[in-house]
Design a protein around this motif. Structure first.
Motif: not given
Length: 141
Positions: A29-33, A45-47
């Motif tokens: 939701h907060y990092f959709p792309n 991990a979120v890039l």
């Protein structure tokens, strides 16, 4: 997450799995792309581009706490800035994950913090601690 093993012990593995799925939904939701991966256990991990990270991470922790009846479990985020890595480290993506985990670990016991940026000092401190542990027995002799 902090104390996730304790959460699993108290609430069961299926409840822990459901919690991981909820955290995944929050991240999406907060990092959709963003490019995301569930690395292991309670590590993700979120890039993502550097836009509003701090606000998003605080919002995720607030939302995460509404899902829990156990406030000993919190989310902690370690951030590694790609441009601050050495050229050699940039060639190995695993290094970015490792340094982010070190940063998150640095605030594990600090209830007031949700995220931390990796610094070279953190790496040096770990090396110093490892050196002391490796040489402790020799020093006693």
């Amino acid at each position: 997450m902090t104390n996730f093993k304790l959460y699993n012990a108290n609430h069961g593995i299926s409840a822990g799995d459901a919690l991981l799925r909820q955290l995944t939904k929050c991240l999406q939701h907060y990092f959709p792309n963003a490019l995301m991966a569930h690395l292991s256990a309670d590590n993700f991990a979120v890039l993502a581009p550097r836009k509003d990270w701090e606000k998003k991470l605080v919002a995720i922790e607030k939302e995460f706490q509404t899902l829990l009846d156990d406030h000993s479990v919190t989310s902690k985020a370690g951030i590694t800035l790609y441009e601050k890595l050495s050229a050699k480290s940039r060639q190995n993506p695993r290094h970015s994950f490792d340094t982010a985990k070190i940063a998150a670990g640095s605030i594990k016991q600090d209830a007031s913090r949700v995220y931390a940026y990796y610094t070279e000092d953190m790496g040096r401190q770990l090396l110093d601690e490892a050196y002391v542990l490796r040489n402790f027995e020799t020093a006693l002799q």
